[in-house]
Design a protein around this motif. Structure first.
Motif, mmCIF file in Angstrom:
data_model
loop_
_atom_site.group_PDB
_atom_site.id
_atom_site.type_symbol
_atom_site.label_atom_id
_atom_site.label_comp_id
_atom_site.label_asym_id
_atom_site.label_seq_id
_atom_site.Cartn_x
_atom_site.Cartn_y
_atom_site.Cartn_z
ATOM 1 N N ASN A 580 6.243 1.694 1.085
ATOM 2 C CA ASN A 580 5.657 2.050 -0.213
ATOM 3 C C ASN A 580 6.546 1.669 -1.291
ATOM 4 O O ASN A 580 7.985 1.168 -0.992
ATOM 5 N N ASN A 581 6.507 2.280 -2.631
ATOM 6 C CA ASN A 581 7.209 2.046 -3.410
ATOM 7 C C ASN A 581 8.635 2.696 -3.549
ATOM 8 O O ASN A 581 9.544 2.478 -4.441
ATOM 9 N N SER A 582 8.750 3.758 -2.686
ATOM 10 C CA SER A 582 10.005 4.504 -2.599
ATOM 11 C C SER A 582 10.795 3.756 -1.540
ATOM 12 O O SER A 582 11.978 4.264 -0.902
ATOM 13 N N GLY A 583 10.400 2.706 -0.816
ATOM 14 C CA GLY A 583 11.122 1.948 0.209
ATOM 15 C C GLY A 583 10.999 2.592 1.539
ATOM 16 O O GLY A 583 11.741 2.121 2.460
ATOM 17 N N GLN A 584 10.085 3.589 1.598
ATOM 18 C CA GLN A 584 9.893 4.113 2.957
ATOM 19 C C GLN A 584 8.800 3.120 3.852
ATOM 20 O O GLN A 584 7.824 2.665 3.380
ATOM 21 N N VAL A 585 9.301 3.123 5.014
ATOM 22 C CA VAL A 585 8.768 2.187 5.952
ATOM 23 C C VAL A 585 7.999 3.059 7.180
ATOM 24 O O VAL A 585 8.768 3.867 7.666
ATOM 25 N N VAL A 586 6.877 2.532 7.518
ATOM 26 C CA VAL A 586 6.301 3.051 8.549
ATOM 27 C C VAL A 586 5.888 1.975 9.562
ATOM 28 O O VAL A 586 5.839 0.731 9.485
ATOM 29 N N GLY A 587 5.830 2.417 10.921
ATOM 30 C CA GLY A 587 5.671 1.426 12.009
ATOM 31 C C GLY A 587 5.695 2.268 13.561
ATOM 32 O O GLY A 587 5.486 3.425 13.722
ATOM 33 N N THR A 588 5.539 1.464 14.506
ATOM 34 C CA THR A 588 5.577 1.979 15.817
ATOM 35 C C THR A 588 6.858 1.232 16.566
ATOM 36 O O THR A 588 7.401 0.188 16.430
ATOM 37 N N TYR A 589 7.567 2.185 17.101
ATOM 38 C CA TYR A 589 8.872 1.997 17.878
ATOM 39 C C TYR A 589 8.333 2.195 19.470
ATOM 40 O O TYR A 589 7.600 3.195 19.874
ATOM 41 N N LEU A 590 9.247 1.406 20.397
ATOM 42 C CA LEU A 590 9.158 1.780 21.824
ATOM 43 C C LEU A 590 10.022 2.156 22.532
ATOM 44 O O LEU A 590 11.161 1.494 22.552
ATOM 45 N N GLY A 591 10.020 3.384 22.877
ATOM 46 C CA GLY A 591 11.039 3.923 23.815
ATOM 47 C C GLY A 591 10.531 4.237 25.258
ATOM 48 O O GLY A 591 10.056 3.208 25.706
ATOM 49 N N ASN A 592 10.690 5.422 25.580
ATOM 50 C CA ASN A 592 9.777 5.642 26.944
ATOM 51 C C ASN A 592 8.165 5.538 26.772
ATOM 52 O O ASN A 592 7.428 5.337 27.503
ATOM 53 N N SER A 593 7.896 5.628 25.402
ATOM 54 C CA SER A 593 6.412 5.623 25.003
ATOM 55 C C SER A 593 6.374 4.873 23.641
ATOM 56 O O SER A 593 7.471 4.813 23.013
ATOM 57 N N GLU A 594 5.161 4.534 23.203
ATOM 58 C CA GLU A 594 4.973 3.976 21.751
ATOM 59 C C GLU A 594 4.997 5.329 20.827
ATOM 60 O O GLU A 594 4.205 6.219 21.078
ATOM 61 N N ARG A 595 5.693 5.261 19.804
ATOM 62 C CA ARG A 595 5.940 6.543 18.818
ATOM 63 C C ARG A 595 5.808 5.777 17.492
ATOM 64 O O ARG A 595 6.422 4.900 17.138
ATOM 65 N N ALA A 596 4.849 6.654 16.823
ATOM 66 C CA ALA A 596 5.126 6.448 14.991
ATOM 67 C C ALA A 596 6.271 6.948 14.507
ATOM 68 O O ALA A 596 7.002 7.901 14.748
ATOM 69 N N PHE A 597 6.753 6.225 13.620
ATOM 70 C CA PHE A 597 7.979 6.686 12.773
ATOM 71 C C PHE A 597 7.956 6.513 11.092
ATOM 72 O O PHE A 597 6.732 5.553 10.801
ATOM 73 N N ILE A 598 8.664 6.988 10.288
ATOM 74 C CA ILE A 598 8.799 6.760 8.858
ATOM 75 C C ILE A 598 10.244 6.411 8.808
ATOM 76 O O ILE A 598 11.038 7.411 9.407
ATOM 77 N N TRP A 599 10.652 5.500 8.028
ATOM 78 C CA TRP A 599 12.061 5.283 8.002
ATOM 79 C C TRP A 599 12.534 4.943 6.324
ATOM 80 O O TRP A 599 11.298 4.666 5.583
ATOM 81 N N SER A 600 13.632 5.481 5.822
ATOM 82 C CA SER A 600 14.077 5.424 4.725
ATOM 83 C C SER A 600 15.680 5.018 4.635
ATOM 84 O O SER A 600 16.280 5.558 5.629
ATOM 85 N N SER A 601 16.258 4.532 3.595
ATOM 86 C CA SER A 601 17.590 3.921 3.638
ATOM 87 C C SER A 601 18.354 5.398 3.820
ATOM 88 O O SER A 601 19.531 5.525 4.103
ATOM 89 N N ALA A 602 17.843 6.398 2.914
ATOM 90 C CA ALA A 602 18.624 7.618 2.634
ATOM 91 C C ALA A 602 18.460 8.462 3.761
ATOM 92 O O ALA A 602 19.329 9.096 4.251
ATOM 93 N N SER A 603 17.416 8.420 4.572
ATOM 94 C CA SER A 603 16.995 9.518 5.714
ATOM 95 C C SER A 603 16.954 8.976 6.997
ATOM 96 O O SER A 603 17.065 9.900 8.162
ATOM 97 N N GLY A 604 17.156 7.471 7.187
ATOM 98 C CA GLY A 604 16.883 7.156 8.403
ATOM 99 C C GLY A 604 15.626 7.204 8.908
ATOM 100 O O GLY A 604 14.644 7.232 8.321
ATOM 101 N N MET A 605 15.515 7.065 10.371
ATOM 102 C CA MET A 605 14.081 7.250 10.852
ATOM 103 C C MET A 605 13.764 8.691 11.369
ATOM 104 O O MET A 605 14.274 9.475 11.831
ATOM 105 N N GLN A 606 12.304 8.985 10.973
ATOM 106 C CA GLN A 606 11.893 10.243 11.699
ATOM 107 C C GLN A 606 10.671 9.793 12.708
ATOM 108 O O GLN A 606 9.825 9.052 12.235
ATOM 109 N N ASP A 607 10.500 10.394 13.776
ATOM 110 C CA ASP A 607 9.280 10.476 14.474
ATOM 111 C C ASP A 607 8.347 11.236 13.782
ATOM 112 O O ASP A 607 8.577 12.458 13.521
ATOM 113 N N LEU A 608 7.018 10.866 13.742
ATOM 114 C CA LEU A 608 6.157 11.547 13.362
ATOM 115 C C LEU A 608 5.360 12.653 14.118
ATOM 116 O O LEU A 608 4.536 13.483 13.743
#
Length: 804
Positions: A580-608
């Motif tokens: 988005n225009n704030s630079g927040q990025v969303v997608g999917t990461y793979l750990g023990n399972s597939e999980r959704a995340f939101i990331w920003s340079s200020a806050s890092g990655m957050q599991d949704l």
């Protein structure tokens, strides 16, 4: 004596100027003129010069004309404001009648330049004159001239004007026995307090429009003695039902009607005054004579008593002036009673005339059954035979020349019918159009009762001939038979995606950024360990996110023209990335399972999070500028079953449910208002995030696209298809993606549309548009399809006027 009365009648102005302005402005507000203006690219606030050169809005031009029709120089126009429907004559039989004057063909009557047909002549000039100055002046004349015309219909609602009862406000008139009209003086004194409500007729109903299906019929629908007896025009109504100063009930031989059949004797004057200051000192009684008011248009069921048509009393000043001899006379109570009948009809017939003038409706649209050709549509209820032509405005600076583009010649089109006129030539080059694809379609010819014997009907429609332009987004390289795929678009028209050899569709071979004109820029990394693969998201700042592969597997990159290529999540963060225009990025990461995340340079990655703890699965696909995220998460109604649910995350995760009859759902896109789109389905499963697969691409065999806004709406499928999915939505609620392998656009106004059938798409050599993945707030659509047998990304841009 007759000549003296005629000369004095130069001040016989019917309703006075301020009354005509009020009636005309009220009529214009109740007419359909605003719709006609929109058809010509105008609106009620559009301004044009009046005959004096002063800028006026459209409604003000109408009322200017209504006032100017009472002008006495150089032509004594009020002498032509009379019409006796019994004899068909004008004032004293010496002057042209009101309908003959108001409906005179151009050039046939000396000094008449403001007739109905002059308005037609002016409208044609307004649509076709070469210069903008001339067109604006012609529009001003059109609306002002119509004001002159409706003035006549308003005068036909003044009894003296339909019973040829001379009257005069000019002081010498008294020398020949013609005084001012007390009816008009009283009417003027009421200003805007005249009784225009409730509306008398439904002027847009087929009954009204079929009855008054020529300009003259608004005056009279019959002739001779039958005219006032059975006629439905305004002159016939007024003549039949109301007396005047010189044609009162005491002169029954002048007109066959009205006949007094009601008497209301000994009415107390103070009871009538109702404490009004003007008559506080008056005392006594009055005797009123009334009649039955018959409206032949509404029928006998609408017969209404007018108990105060005339007065028999020494109270009336007319009795005093005649030596006190008892006689029928008229006073403000009679005028006020007449107002309740006549004023609403003056407004209705005036509005009816405006509607009649602008009743023609035409359009030029693609012929879906014959791609590449066009139809002229007659959207009206009358046949049209005449010349149809296209004009355009050339890019000639302030002069803004209007040029004939295509003359289709004489065409006949039945009511509510259409005519295929074949292909339209490409946009002209010399002179070039100011706004490519924008044209004025003009008709002049016979329509209903209007024929070229007078001047002909004129209809204009501002159209956009080319409603879409499509740009091919080329791939890079020539070693392989490369194709290109467009995945996301920002509000500046920049598109991102990748090129592919077709065998590795989901991964891509290289990330691309395209401008709105199709110019390609390769997004590359200077680090050979992370060759770029796929660009999947872009915001309005031009920041691009995508997927790549490094030594340890999938990784995520962020790129901009200022900062270049950066790896910001070097682990299994893999697919369907949005930003988005704030630079927040969303997608999917793979750990023990597939999980959704939101990331920003200020806050890092957050599991949704996930919808159900025993099903640790979620993928994120879209994010809006408010930081709301959509995607899909798993639920398990029993140990043996896994199902999927679209979710909305806004600080917490919410199950959006499914469409009725479907067991699963996934959400792909979200706009700034929180409206969500996706698909609800039965058969299918998520692709593997570890391999970068798109969710359900190639794996879903059913399902319907949905729009969620507090609840799910089924968007259906394209005709002949059984499946659909929605990936993109803009601020206007327009939705895009595919149905059965066909890209579509959906809106609440137009429903679902196959983008591959757009004439401009077909003409550009596209055999199919397969998927429309993104739409911006301007309505530009990005996706991919097949052109000349090759997989190609596309950017489809609507014209300005095809937007919601």
């Amino acid at each position: 004596m007759a000549l003296g009365l005629a000369l004095c009648s130069l001040a016989a102005q019917g309703y006075e100027e301020s009354t005509h302005r009020f009636l005309t402005e009220t009529a214009a507000s109740r007419s359909a003129v605003s719709t006609a203006l929109q058809d010509m690219g105008l609106n009620l606030n559009s301004q044009f010069p009046n005959s004096g050169g002063s800028p006026r809005t459209v409604v003000r031009l109408f009322s200017d004309g209504a006032e100017f029709e009472d002008s006495t120089f150089p032509t004594i126009r009020p002498l032509r404001h009379f019409y006796n429907p019994v004899s068909g004559q004008g004032l004293l039989g010496l002057f042209m009648s009101s309908p003959d004057w108001a409906l005179a063909a151009p050039g046939t009557v000396s000094a008449q330049e403001f007739s109905y047909w002059n308005a037609r002549q002016s409208l044609f000039a307004a649509l076709t004159e070469p210069t903008e100055v001339a067109r604006k002046a012609a529009f001003g004349r059109t609306f002002e001239t119509l004001g002159h015309v409706v003035h006549h219909l308003q005068d036909m609602a003044q009894p003296q004007h339909v019973r040829n009862d001379p009257h005069c406000n000019w002081f010498p008139c008294g020398l020949v026995g013609s005084g001012p009209s007390r009816y008009e003086t009283f009417t003027k004194s009421l200003g805007s307090n005249l009784p225009t409500d409730p509306p008398i007729y439904d002027i847009v109903s087929p009954t009204f429009t079929s009855t008054f299906n020529s300009p003259r019929r608004l005056w009279h629908t019959e002739t001779g003695q039958n005219s006032p007896a059975a006629g439905k025009g305004i002159a016939e109504f007024t003549n039949r039902n109301f007396v005047s100063y010189g044609t009162n009930f005491d002169r029954p031989g002048l007109f066959p009607s009205p006949v007094p059949n009601k008497i209301d004797p000994n009415v107390d004057i103070q009871a009538l005054c109702q404490n009004a200051a003007w008559c506080s000192s008056l005392h006594g009684t009055m005797t009123f004579y009334g009649n039955t008011v018959k409206d032949k248009f509404l029928g006998s069921d609408a017969d209404t008593d007018n108990p105060r048509a005339s007065t028999f009393s020494t109270f009336d000043q007319d009795l005093i002036n005649r030596g006190g001899t008892p006689k029928f006379s008229l006073n403000r109570f009679n005028f006020q009673a007449a107002h309740s009948f006549l004023i609403p009809r003056a407004v209705a017939y005036s509005a009816g005339m405006i509607n009649y003038f602008f009743r023609g409706k035409i359009d030029l649209v693609p012929d879906d059954t014959n791609p590449g050709t066009f139809l002229i549509k007659n959207l009206g209820s009358e046949s049209m035979t005449g010349d149809f032509a296209l004009y355009y405005d050339s890019d000639a600076g302030a002069v803004n020349n209007r040029t004939l583009f295509v003359d289709f010649g004489t065409i006949s089109i039945a009511a509510n019918d259409k005519q295929n006129i074949g292909a339209i030539p490409p946009d002209p080059i010399n002179p070039a159009p100011k706004n490519p694809g924008e044209y004025m379609l003009v008709f002049k010819g016979n329509m209903g009762a209007e024929t070229t014997a007078d001047f002909g009907a004129v209809v204009g429609k501002s159209i956009t001939l080319h409603k879409w332009t499509i740009v091919e987004l080329p791939p890079a390289g020539s070693v392989f038979n490369f194709g290109s795929v467009a995945r996301a678009i920002n509000n500046n028209g920049q598109v991102v995606g990748y090129f592919t050899d077709g065998n590795d569709f989901a991964f891509g071979r290289g990330a691309e950024l395209w401008s709105s004109s199709g110019v390609r820029q390769d997004i590359v990394s200077s680090d050979p360990n992370f060759p770029s693969k796929s660009a999947l998201g872009i915001n309005d700042l031009g920041q691009v996110v995508g997927r790549t592969f490094g030594p340890s597997g999938p990784a995520t990159f962020l790129w901009s023209s200022q900062s270049g290529f950066q790896i910001f999540l070097d682990f299994n963060a893999v697919t369907m990335i949005g930003i988005n225009n704030s630079g927040q990025v969303v997608g999917t990461y793979l750990g023990n399972s597939e999980r959704a995340f939101i990331w920003s340079s200020a806050s890092g990655m957050q599991d949704l999070g996930i919808l159900q703890q025993n099903v640790p699965f979620a993928q994120a696909f879209g994010v809006n500028n408010n930081g709301q995220v959509v995607g899909v998460s798993g639920i398990s109604p029993d140990p043996q079953t896994v199902m999927y649910r679209a979710f909305l995350w806004s600080g917490g995760i919410q199950d959006l449910g499914t469409l009725p009859g479907w067991s699963n759902s996934a959400a792909y896109g979200i706009n700034g208002s929180g409206q969500v789109v996706g698909t609800s389905f039965n058969t299918g499963a998520p692709g593997s995030a570890a391999f970068g697969d798109d969710l359900f691409v190639g794996s879903i065999s059913d399902g319907h696209a949905f729009l969620w806004s507090g609840g799910m709406q089924d968007l259906g499928t394209l005709p002949g298809q059984v499946q659909s999915a929605a990936y993109g939505i803009n601020k206007n609620g327009q939705v895009v993606d595919e149905s059965g392998g066909h890209a579509f656009l959906w809106s609440s106004r137009s429903g679902i549309q196959d983008l591959g059938l757009i004439p401009e798409v077909v003409a550009a050599g596209w055999s199919a548009l397969s998927s429309a993945r993104a739409i911006n707030n301007v309505g530009q659509i990005a996706g991919w399809g097949i052109r000349n047998g090759q997989l190609r990304g596309f950017l489809l841009t609507p014209s300005r006027r095809s937007l919601p």
